[in-house]
Design a protein around this motif. Structure first.
Motif, PDB file in Angstrom:
ATOM      1  N   PHE A 208       0.851  -1.180   0.000  1.00 57.09           N
ATOM      2  CA  PHE A 208       0.000   0.000   0.000  1.00 57.09           C
ATOM      3  C   PHE A 208       0.897   1.244   0.000  1.00 57.09           C
ATOM      4  O   PHE A 208       1.551   1.529   1.014  1.00 57.09           O
ATOM      5  CB  PHE A 208      -0.891   0.027   1.245  1.00 57.09           C
ATOM      6  N   PRO A 209       0.979   1.993  -1.098  1.00 59.75           N
ATOM      7  CA  PRO A 209       1.773   3.221  -1.088  1.00 59.75           C
ATOM      8  C   PRO A 209       1.168   4.244  -0.126  1.00 59.75           C
ATOM      9  O   PRO A 209      -0.046   4.471  -0.133  1.00 59.75           O
ATOM     10  CB  PRO A 209       1.695   3.725  -2.537  1.00 59.75           C
ATOM     11  N   ILE A 210       2.004   4.830   0.699  1.00 55.98           N
ATOM     12  CA  ILE A 210       1.573   5.852   1.667  1.00 55.98           C
ATOM     13  C   ILE A 210       1.974   7.206   1.114  1.00 55.98           C
ATOM     14  O   ILE A 210       3.155   7.456   0.854  1.00 55.98           O
ATOM     15  CB  ILE A 210       2.227   5.607   3.033  1.00 55.98           C
ATOM     16  N   MET A 211       0.996   8.093   0.916  1.00 58.70           N
ATOM     17  CA  MET A 211       1.252   9.382   0.271  1.00 58.70           C
ATOM     18  C   MET A 211       0.915  10.540   1.205  1.00 58.70           C
ATOM     19  O   MET A 211       0.249  10.368   2.221  1.00 58.70           O
ATOM     20  CB  MET A 211       0.432   9.511  -1.009  1.00 58.70           C
ATOM     21  N   ASN A 212       1.370  11.736   0.813  1.00 63.21           N
ATOM     22  CA  ASN A 212       0.953  12.960   1.492  1.00 63.21           C
ATOM     23  C   ASN A 212      -0.147  13.624   0.675  1.00 63.21           C
ATOM     24  O   ASN A 212      -0.599  13.077  -0.332  1.00 63.21           O
ATOM     25  CB  ASN A 212       2.148  13.896   1.735  1.00 63.21           C
ATOM     26  N   GLN A 215       0.213  13.870  -3.035  1.00 67.74           N
ATOM     27  CA  GLN A 215       0.335  12.598  -3.732  1.00 67.74           C
ATOM     28  C   GLN A 215       1.790  12.200  -3.974  1.00 67.74           C
ATOM     29  O   GLN A 215       2.085  11.435  -4.889  1.00 67.74           O
ATOM     30  CB  GLN A 215      -0.445  12.629  -5.059  1.00 67.74           C
ATOM     31  N   GLN A 216       2.692  12.695  -3.135  1.00 67.07           N
ATOM     32  CA  GLN A 216       4.070  12.206  -3.162  1.00 67.07           C
ATOM     33  C   GLN A 216       4.147  10.950  -2.297  1.00 67.07           C
ATOM     34  O   GLN A 216       3.558  10.899  -1.215  1.00 67.07           O
ATOM     35  CB  GLN A 216       5.026  13.275  -2.615  1.00 67.07           C
ATOM     36  N   VAL A 217       4.892   9.951  -2.763  1.00 68.23           N
ATOM     37  CA  VAL A 217       4.975   8.680  -2.055  1.00 68.23           C
ATOM     38  C   VAL A 217       6.004   8.783  -0.938  1.00 68.23           C
ATOM     39  O   VAL A 217       7.194   8.984  -1.185  1.00 68.23           O
ATOM     40  CB  VAL A 217       5.344   7.524  -3.013  1.00 68.23           C
TER      41      VAL A 217
END
Length: 594
Positions: A208-212, A215-217
């Motif tokens: 699961f990609p975690i972003m801010n 939408q930066q990973v």
């Protein structure tokens, strides 16, 4: 300030940017006259003191005294360097930032954080490609579909799969000429114990990609598909990833939470995706950690002063303990939080599948305030026997003591005394003792930054800087009377010279000045001056200038006279001659009394 981006490009980006739009991604702003107001993202406050001026393209908090322009906001909020903040704003407005003018040395020194963001994005695409590969990702895709995930969710959230190899990701980046040392800094690989190379951190896991919000990973969460331990594995702390600040799903939840004025906090990745799948996009999850003050600040930025947070906890003992830990954090963050307890055996994922979103929202509408929830949970657990009442009080005394509003605390105590049939006065005394212990340990104190302070000698100089910003017609007068030369504060003198070089400064150009000030203390001072309502007129300006001129002449004259007397005492005729000549020059320039 060393810059790797041409000044004309920076100016073009700033001209295109709207500071209200950028800050609105982090803070709920409401129009108030010519400005916009919101709750400060840099300190806990109940009454909005964070001000954004679209006219001046600046922000300033009159509570914690932090201010600046659109670039310095991102530098403060995201911990970015100046070039990274410029690139972040450029990206929002589709402006390309050229790097062909960078020297080889500057290219080598390009921001480490920017490199890590790019590496994580590449890793996300690698993992997603593995998942969607008919052969490589068949097992993981089947697992996700079995958990209720749709193709739309899988694509929209770029879910991925790490192959069951020790060097799958390592080999991929090797082919891209990305050094393993950078992969280690991103938390994607781990050095071997024998010091001979690296191996992949994530293997045979759904990712699961975690972003801010941009939408930066930031990192990844990995879920094993069997009963092996650990069930979940997150990226380690890196220069861009902090588990105590991150919220999974925030890149999708941010706008939905703003629109609705409420946000749901669930416990896991699948819970977030299930909520979003059923249209409840205003949902996020912590990353395997307890709620922190940083989380509360982020949540407050999503829903604003009047918004509400709903904590979807399990009704078991672990969920109750989580709620107990969260009460003082929400109290100190001045954010209203409610608790939703789903039927036994259900989490958001299973509940939504069986009952749907409408029934979930009904539970939300009946959610109890955190303190009420904890009082009722303690009564349910211990009962109303004599021994049970004692245990209930022991369970909730610190929770009640952490409520900072004395009136609200008294109302809770009154309610509890009625439920337990205990004298309210005795209960109040018990809670006061608990509050005293909390204050003694410092646990109930909110961390607010100190206000802006200046040495006494610099206050007149600061007034003159404010005058130059707010009442430009006086700039030529200040320069003509050589008043900047008499400044004692070297940094204020430099700021004054920068303003003078701009001529009759226009309001929006103050934002440019802020970008050129490296010292955050002085940057905040200038932001404060620029954002404070202008009350200068020529008469007031002349009065301050005359006061400063008189004071500086007296100080310089006294200093020179002391030096001359000391030189005469030491029979240093050459120095006496030099000082007398200096005195004549200063008198000719009008800087001292002749």
């Amino acid at each position: 300030m060393v810059r790797s981006i041409p000044d004309d490009t920076i100016q073009r980006i700033k001209n295109a940017a709207n500071i209200v739009d950028v800050i609105s991604e982090y803070v709920v702003l409401k129009k108030a006259g010519r400005n916009h107001l919101g709750l400060c993202p840099f300190h806990a406050e109940k009454t909005p003191s964070f001000t954004v001026s679209p006219e001046k393209q600046m922000f300033y908090c009159f509570g914690c005294h932090v201010g600046g322009n659109v670039f310095s906001f991102l530098m403060q909020k995201e911990g970015l360097s100046f070039p990274d903040a410029v690139r972040a704003v450029a990206g929002k407005y589709g402006i390309e930032v050229p790097d062909d003018q960078l020297t080889p040395a500057q290219k080598i020194q390009a921001s480490e954080k920017e490199k890590l963001f790019r590496i994580n994005e590449m890793a996300m695409h690698f993992f997603h490609a593995n998942l969607t590969d008919a052969q490589k990702g068949a097992k993981a895709m089947s697992y996700l579909i079995g958990r209720g995930m749709t193709r739309k969710i899988i694509t929209g959230y770029q879910l991925g799969y790490a192959p069951p190899r020790w060097d799958g990701l390592l080999n991929y980046f090797s082919g891209k000429n990305v050094p393993a040392t950078l992969l280690e800094k991103a938390g994607l690989v781990i050095p071997r114990k024998d010091g001979n190379g690296y191996y992949d951190r994530f293997r045979d896991r759904v990712l699961f990609p975690i972003m801010n919000v941009n939408q930066q990973v930031l990192g990844f969460g990995g879920r094993i598909m069997t009963d092996e331990k650990p069930k979940y594995l997150n990226s380690p702390e890196t220069p861009i990833f902090n588990k105590g600040r991150g919220l999974y799903g925030i890149q999708k939840a941010n706008q939905a939470a703003r629109a609705s004025g409420r946000v749901f906090v669930v416990e896991g990745y699948f819970d977030v995706l299930a909520m979003h799948l059923y249209g409840l996009e205003n949902s996020v999850a912590t990353l395997g950690t307890a709620l922190t003050p940083e989380h509360v600040q982020a949540l407050k930025g999503m829903v604003g002063q009047e918004g509400r947070v709903y904590l979807v906890f399990d009704s078991d003992q672990a969920g109750i303990k989580a709620a107990q830990r969260s009460v003082p954090i929400f109290e100190e963050g001045f954010l209203d939080a409610r608790v939703i307890v789903l039927p036994t055996g259900h989490d958001p994922d299973t509940f939504l599948r069986e009952f749907g979103p409408d029934d979930f929202l009904k539970f939300a509408d009946n959610g109890l305030g955190m303190v009420q929830f904890l009082m009722e949970a303690a009564i349910k657990r211990h009962g109303l026997t004599l021994e049970g009442k004692i245990r209930v009080i022991n369970d909730v005394q610190e929770v009640l003591a952490s409520v900072q509003d004395a009136v609200v605390r008294t109302l809770y105590i009154k309610q509890l005394s009625e439920r337990l049939d205990i004298d309210e006065t005795a209960l109040l005394e018990k809670i006061r003792q608990a509050a005293g212990k909390l204050q003694g340990s410092g646990r109930s104190q909110t961390n607010v930054r100190p206000g802006v302070s200046m040495p006494e000698a610099s206050r007149l100089e600061l007034q003159i800087i404010g005058m130059m910003l707010c009442y430009p017609p006086m700039i030529s007068e200040i320069i003509g009377r050589n008043l900047l030369d008499a400044f004692e504060d070297a940094k204020l003198k430099l700021i004054g010279q920068m303003i003078a070089n701009q001529g009759n400064i226009e309001q929006e150009r103050t934002s440019n000045l802020v970008s050129a000030i490296e010292d955050p203390h002085y940057r905040n001072l200038v932001a404060q001056l620029a954002m404070t309502e202008c009350r200068w007129d020529r008469q007031g300006c002349e009065r301050v200038l005359a006061q400063f001129e008189s004071r500086s002449k007296r100080r310089i004259t006294q200093d020179l006279q002391r030096k001359i007397e000391l030189a005469e005492k030491n029979n240093d005729r050459e120095l006496v001659e030099t000082l007398l000549m200096e005195k004549q020059r200063q008198a000719a320039r009008g800087l001292i009394n002749s």
